[in-house]
Design a protein around this motif. Structure first.
Motif, short mmCIF file in Angstrom:
data_model
loop_
_atom_site.label_atom_id
_atom_site.label_comp_id
_atom_site.label_asym_id
_atom_site.label_seq_id
_atom_site.Cartn_x
_atom_site.Cartn_y
_atom_site.Cartn_z
N PRO A 65 0.80 -1.23 0.00
CA PRO A 65 0.00 0.00 0.00
C PRO A 65 0.84 1.28 0.00
CG PRO A 65 -0.92 -1.56 1.56
CD PRO A 65 0.38 -2.15 1.06
N GLN A 71 -2.53 3.71 2.74
CA GLN A 71 -3.44 3.10 3.71
C GLN A 71 -4.73 3.91 3.75
OE1 GLN A 71 -3.08 0.28 5.12
NE2 GLN A 71 -0.89 -0.11 4.86
N ASN A 124 -11.59 7.42 0.17
CA ASN A 124 -10.34 6.70 -0.06
C ASN A 124 -10.38 6.02 -1.42
OD1 ASN A 124 -8.56 6.66 2.45
ND2 ASN A 124 -10.57 6.18 3.33
N GLY A 129 -4.87 0.39 0.98
CA GLY A 129 -4.68 -0.67 1.97
C GLY A 129 -4.44 -2.05 1.38
#
Length: 144
Positions: A65, A71, A124, A129
């Motif tokens: 990641p 993340q 996101n 991640g």
């Protein structure tokens, strides 16, 4: 044969998979992806893999990641009152929407939770991640 270095424009074919083997992107059946090394046009781990490759060479790499989409950040999850949604939008988990910023830009978000009075949106990147595995073939170093 020359190796791809920073500043070179390259064309690659690739397939990206998640750790469970699920394919998330591929250039198969399309033109090769073209980008210039050193210009941050692709994620860092992808670029690092291509740098030093020769035309016709293939490599498989797993990008963590930190060299991919980062993340997930909790500050990019937004809870929004349901009554602020336009009437024509009935939010559902997994739905992708655009959230307009005060400066006029639109940020892509995903609906991750729907409650009676509020909806949770996630800005996101969907691959944040994740460890990403790429099979990459350097098709061409473009000569100007």
């Amino acid at each position: 044969m020359s190796k791809a270095t920073s500043g070179d424009t390259v064309r690659v074919h690739y397939t990206g998979t998640l750790s469970e083997g699920q394919e998330f992107d591929s250039s198969e059946g399309k033109d090769p992806l073209e980008f210039t090394l050193g210009e941050s046009q692709v994620i860092p781990g992808f670029e690092k893999t291509v740098e030093g490759m020769e035309e016709g060479e293939s490599r498989t790499t797993t990008v963590p990641p930190e060299e991919g989409y980062g993340q997930p950040r909790e500050d990019l999850r937004i809870q929004m009152p349901r009554d602020q949604f336009p009437e024509e939008i009935d939010p559902e988990i997994g739905q992708e929407l655009g959230l307009q910023q005060p400066d006029g830009r639109t940020v892509p978000v995903r609906v991750v939770d729907v409650a009676e009075s509020e909806v949770t949106l996630d800005a996101n990147h969907p691959l944040a991640g994740q460890n990403l595995t790429f099979e990459i073939e350097l098709v061409e170093i473009v000569q100007d």
